[in-house]
Write a protein that holds these residues in place. Structure first.
Motif, PDB file in Angstrom:
ATOM      1  N   ALA A   1       0.828  -1.207   0.000  1.00  0.00           N
ATOM      2  CA  ALA A   1       0.000   0.000   0.000  1.00  0.00           C
ATOM      3  C   ALA A   1       0.860   1.254   0.000  1.00  0.00           C
ATOM      4  CB  ALA A   1      -0.946  -0.010   1.197  1.00  0.00           C
ATOM      5  N   GLY A   2       1.937   1.242   0.798  1.00  0.00           N
ATOM      6  CA  GLY A   2       2.838   2.396   0.832  1.00  0.00           C
ATOM      7  C   GLY A   2       3.509   2.639  -0.503  1.00  0.00           C
ATOM      8  N   LEU A   3       3.932   1.562  -1.173  1.00  0.00           N
ATOM      9  CA  LEU A   3       4.557   1.721  -2.487  1.00  0.00           C
ATOM     10  C   LEU A   3       3.575   2.272  -3.508  1.00  0.00           C
ATOM     11  CD1 LEU A   3       6.714  -1.539  -2.676  1.00  0.00           C
ATOM     12  CD2 LEU A   3       7.523   0.808  -2.347  1.00  0.00           C
ATOM     13  N   LEU A   4       2.328   1.844  -3.450  1.00  0.00           N
ATOM     14  CA  LEU A   4       1.319   2.375  -4.366  1.00  0.00           C
ATOM     15  C   LEU A   4       1.071   3.857  -4.112  1.00  0.00           C
ATOM     16  CD1 LEU A   4      -1.248  -0.575  -4.413  1.00  0.00           C
ATOM     17  CD2 LEU A   4       0.386   0.048  -6.201  1.00  0.00           C
ATOM     18  N   ILE A   5       1.026   4.243  -2.845  1.00  0.00           N
ATOM     19  CA  ILE A   5       0.852   5.662  -2.526  1.00  0.00           C
ATOM     20  C   ILE A   5       2.044   6.469  -3.019  1.00  0.00           C
ATOM     21  CG2 ILE A   5       0.648   7.319  -0.636  1.00  0.00           C
ATOM     22  CD1 ILE A   5      -0.858   5.181   0.936  1.00  0.00           C
ATOM     23  N   MET A   6       3.251   5.926  -2.844  1.00  0.00           N
ATOM     24  CA  MET A   6       4.444   6.608  -3.336  1.00  0.00           C
ATOM     25  C   MET A   6       4.413   6.747  -4.860  1.00  0.00           C
ATOM     26  SD  MET A   6       7.566   5.089  -1.008  1.00  0.00           S
ATOM     27  CE  MET A   6       8.749   6.122  -1.884  1.00  0.00           C
ATOM     28  N   ALA A   7       3.930   5.718  -5.545  1.00  0.00           N
ATOM     29  CA  ALA A   7       3.829   5.789  -6.998  1.00  0.00           C
ATOM     30  C   ALA A   7       2.859   6.895  -7.424  1.00  0.00           C
ATOM     31  CB  ALA A   7       3.382   4.444  -7.563  1.00  0.00           C
ATOM     32  N   GLY A   8       1.726   6.997  -6.728  1.00  0.00           N
ATOM     33  CA  GLY A   8       0.772   8.054  -7.036  1.00  0.00           C
ATOM     34  C   GLY A   8       1.334   9.437  -6.773  1.00  0.00           C
ATOM     35  N   LEU A   9       1.980   9.604  -5.619  1.00  0.00           N
ATOM     36  CA  LEU A   9       2.582  10.903  -5.298  1.00  0.00           C
ATOM     37  C   LEU A   9       3.714  11.242  -6.276  1.00  0.00           C
ATOM     38  CD1 LEU A   9       2.727  10.772  -1.397  1.00  0.00           C
ATOM     39  CD2 LEU A   9       1.247  12.203  -2.806  1.00  0.00           C
ATOM     40  N   GLY A  10       4.479  10.237  -6.681  1.00  0.00           N
ATOM     41  CA  GLY A  10       5.527  10.479  -7.664  1.00  0.00           C
ATOM     42  C   GLY A  10       4.968  10.945  -8.988  1.00  0.00           C
ATOM     43  N   LEU A  11       3.836  10.351  -9.387  1.00  0.00           N
ATOM     44  CA  LEU A  11       3.197  10.784 -10.625  1.00  0.00           C
ATOM     45  C   LEU A  11       2.698  12.215 -10.501  1.00  0.00           C
ATOM     46  CD1 LEU A  11       2.505   9.708 -13.422  1.00  0.00           C
ATOM     47  CD2 LEU A  11       0.318   8.921 -12.520  1.00  0.00           C
ATOM     48  N   PHE A  12       2.124  12.561  -9.348  1.00  0.00           N
ATOM     49  CA  PHE A  12       1.684  13.936  -9.121  1.00  0.00           C
ATOM     50  C   PHE A  12       2.871  14.903  -9.164  1.00  0.00           C
ATOM     51  CE2 PHE A  12      -2.110  12.365  -6.368  1.00  0.00           C
ATOM     52  CZ  PHE A  12      -2.711  11.903  -7.512  1.00  0.00           C
ATOM     53  N   LEU A  13       3.977  14.482  -8.541  1.00  0.00           N
ATOM     54  CA  LEU A  13       5.161  15.340  -8.494  1.00  0.00           C
ATOM     55  C   LEU A  13       5.708  15.613  -9.887  1.00  0.00           C
ATOM     56  CD1 LEU A  13       7.568  16.738  -7.108  1.00  0.00           C
ATOM     57  CD2 LEU A  13       8.597  14.470  -6.813  1.00  0.00           C
ATOM     58  N   PHE A  14       5.912  14.561 -10.666  1.00  0.00           N
ATOM     59  CA  PHE A  14       6.488  14.744 -11.995  1.00  0.00           C
ATOM     60  C   PHE A  14       5.544  15.513 -12.913  1.00  0.00           C
ATOM     61  CE2 PHE A  14       9.345  11.285 -10.723  1.00  0.00           C
ATOM     62  CZ  PHE A  14      10.545  11.780 -11.199  1.00  0.00           C
ATOM     63  N   THR A  15       4.242  15.282 -12.772  1.00  0.00           N
ATOM     64  CA  THR A  15       3.299  15.994 -13.627  1.00  0.00           C
ATOM     65  C   THR A  15       3.251  17.470 -13.271  1.00  0.00           C
ATOM     66  OG1 THR A  15       1.960  13.991 -13.840  1.00  0.00           O
ATOM     67  CG2 THR A  15       0.910  16.079 -14.410  1.00  0.00           C
ATOM     68  N   SER A  16       3.238  17.810 -11.990  1.00  0.00           N
ATOM     69  CA  SER A  16       3.193  19.220 -11.605  1.00  0.00           C
ATOM     70  C   SER A  16       4.476  19.947 -11.987  1.00  0.00           C
ATOM     71  CB  SER A  16       2.966  19.346 -10.099  1.00  0.00           C
ATOM     72  OG  SER A  16       4.015  18.741  -9.368  1.00  0.00           O
ATOM     73  N   ALA A  17       5.605  19.236 -12.022  1.00  0.00           N
ATOM     74  CA  ALA A  17       6.881  19.870 -12.352  1.00  0.00           C
ATOM     75  C   ALA A  17       7.186  19.838 -13.838  1.00  0.00           C
ATOM     76  CB  ALA A  17       8.013  19.195 -11.577  1.00  0.00           C
ATOM     77  N   LEU A  18       6.943  18.700 -14.484  1.00  0.00           N
ATOM     78  CA  LEU A  18       7.394  18.507 -15.868  1.00  0.00           C
ATOM     79  C   LEU A  18       6.298  18.035 -16.808  1.00  0.00           C
ATOM     80  CD1 LEU A  18      10.738  16.663 -14.981  1.00  0.00           C
ATOM     81  CD2 LEU A  18      10.475  19.066 -15.603  1.00  0.00           C
TER      82      LEU A  18
END
Length: 505
Positions: free
Chosen positions: A84-101
């Motif tokens: 569950a933690g890895l899935l949440i990290m994957a979602g947050l990572g997608l949000f991070l990269f999309t908001s930045a790049l």
């Protein structure tokens, strides 16, 4: 009364034939494609010693044992919070990269993009570059056209089979499963999985391509909430490129003041203006359609931001190549932010890239992502190799023996995460004296096989008229000790006495 025909809500697909292009972003896509496909296809074959009871495979999803193995990490069913933690990290990572790049995930690392690139590479190798493929598409059916199509589809099918085959290898010992698949001895589920993934890879990468991104994937519609005017994405500098067209161009780059250049761009073609009555300068865009011809989505980036754009950067490579040949500055199509575009249009300077990336929104995403990652690492390194869980038997809550002794029963699950059998000693701590024994076992120790969970029935007895026997509840902590290593684990429970029934009366 005449009824007008209802217009169709669906339009026929216009096939897209991307042209081959060279450049830094195309090279980056090749590198990422090689790395991601290499990891996907080769990872199941990496060996890792897991003892005599398990396959020697570095990455393994053991459905029968309900466990996941990743090199030295082993995740058990009760540790699903890691997943569950890895899935949440994957979602947050997608949000991070999309908001930045922007949609860099879609343009470079999305499986649909990676496999589509592989299929287009095969198509180009068999049928030729864009013009040849367009001619073949429009040509009537012939032996040569059928031959090329069969060759292409056969290679696509082989890629699809390899894709489905690689996936099932993650769920069993890869060499053994491969032999079983080839000899027809594998489980029907394995064949069904390979067939399903082969069909989806063949269709999605070969025929549906951009339609998956536009219609099936929800991310294009979600990304707008993740992006703002400081998100770095691909755009067309229309203030520099318009009016587009072919022909002579007036030198730019500071030879005329910005206001005069703006006046030139706004004037109609052929109009004479002041300051030497020079002809109106054309924009840098020569309308060569190179950016459109290389786009895997078949869009024209000069029309502005579009949902279909996956920000793969191929249009940048194509446009920069044309600008270099014409002796004009590169960057007519480029990665930039809407905020910088407005500043450049007014003659100002763009902000540094790091200032766009390091802003409150991305810092918040990074902090959340890092906090979860650190928490998972801490939980991973402090967890024990043995574990115990206790479930008191509720029916009955307790029994009274012939001598008045009060007995409580408990179901214990003992987990041995080591790769060899271990002997576990059972004990307890409580305020009142109790007697502990295990059903079917002499003594108070239990042997648990390697990498397995064993369930035992444990009894706690309290002599008649003792504190534990007379009390309603007595707190108890059950302990399990690895006799070999001395490692311990515990679980809290309670002992039920006869006062419980007296209170109910």
């Amino acid at each position: 009364m005449s009824q007008s025909s209802t217009p169709s809500l669906y339009a026929a697909r216009e096939p897209v034939f991307p042209r081959r292009v060279k450049g830094k972003f195309r090279t980056l896509k090749w590198v990422i494609m090689a790395i991601t496909l290499g990891i996907y296809y080769l990872l199941p074959w990496v060996r890792w010693d897991r003892g005599p009871e398990l396959p020697d495979q570095a990455v393994l999803v053991d459905m029968a044992g309900r466990r996941f193995f990743f090199f030295w990490i082993e995740i058990w069913p009760h540790e699903f919070y890691f997943v569950a933690g890895l899935l949440i990290m994957a979602g947050l990572g997608l949000f991070l990269f999309t908001s930045a790049l922007g949609r860099v995930w879609c343009g470079y690392a999305c499986p649909q993009t990676v496999w589509t690139d592989l299929f287009i590479l095969t198509e180009r190798w068999v049928e030729g570059d864009r013009n040849a493929r367009v001619r073949l598409w429009n040509a009537p059916w012939s032996l040569n056209k059928a031959r090329l199509r069969i060759i292409k589809w056969t290679i696509w099918l082989a890629i699809g089979i390899a894709t489905g085959g690689a996936w099932v290898f993650y769920f069993a010992d890869a060499p053994t499963l491969l032999m079983n698949l080839l000899t027809g001895q594998a489980h029907p589920v394995a064949y069904m999985t390979v067939a399903t993934l082969t069909a989806t890879t063949f269709l999605f990468g070969g025929f549906f391509r951009e339609q998956i991104c536009i219609y099936a994937c929800p991310w294009p519609r979600i990304q707008s909430a993740m992006m703002d005017e400081e998100t770095i994405t691909i755009g067309y500098r229309d203030w520099r490129g318009e009016p587009r067209g072919r022909g002579a161009r007036t030198p730019r780059s500071g030879q005329q003041p910005p206001a005069f250049q703006a006046l030139e761009r706004m004037a109609a073609p052929g109009t004479l203006i002041a300051q030497g009555a020079a002809p109106v300068a054309k924009g840098d865009c020569v309308d060569c359609m190179a950016c459109v011809n290389v786009c895997p989505m078949g869009i024209d980036i000069r029309n502005g931001q579009q949902m279909e754009c996956i920000t793969c950067g191929l249009c940048i490579d194509a446009c920069d190549d044309v600008m270099s040949k014409l002796g004009l500055p590169r960057g007519l199509i480029d990665y930039f932010t809407l905020q910088d575009e407005q500043k450049e249009r007014a003659g100002g300077q763009a902000k540094a890239v790091w200032r766009h990336i390091l802003r409150p929104r991305t810092i918040l995403y990074t902090s959340m992502w890092s906090a979860i990652g650190v928490g998972l690492l801490v939980a991973l390194f402090i967890r024990a190799d043995i574990d115990i869980s206790v479930a008191p038997v509720r029916n009955p809550v307790y029994i009274t023996l012939s001598d008045g002794t009060i007995r409580n029963a408990y179901d214990l699950r003992l987990r041995n995460k080591n790769h060899e059998p271990r002997e576990f000693a059972l004990s307890y701590t409580a305020h009142a004296p109790l007697n502990l024994h295990v059903e079917g076992v002499e003594g108070i120790s239990v042997t648990v096989p390697a990498d397995e969970t064993t369930q035992v029935r444990l009894y706690l007895d309290a002599a008649a008229q003792t504190e534990a026997a007379e009390a309603e509840h007595s707190d108890v902590r059950l302990w399990v000790t690895d006799i070999t290593s001395g490692e311990r684990a515990s679980a809290e429970t309670h002992f039920n006495g006869v006062a419980q029934d007296h209170d109910q009366d």
